[in-house]
Design a protein around this motif. Structure first.
Motif: not given
Length: 59
Positions: A5-27
């Protein structure tokens, strides 16, 4: 995986973006994803992953 019920609303791509940001922050050197072929547009287009050549051996 995002609830149906949450698909096609940008939730998945936002989760990946947060994971990428956190991975960069963790070097982290890499953020890796494995996916089935039908999910290729999501991972490569919507999330910005780049296609690479890789290999795998099952233990």
């Amino acid at each position: 995986m995002v609830a149906r019920h949450c698909r096609a609303k940008g939730v998945g791509s936002r989760l990946v973006a947060i994971a990428a940001d956190e991975a960069r922050a963790a070097k982290c050197a890499w953020l890796h994803v494995d996916f089935e072929d039908h999910l290729r547009p999501f991972h490569l287009d919507a999330c910005g992953f780049k296609e690479t050549t890789a290999g795998l051996i099952a233990p």
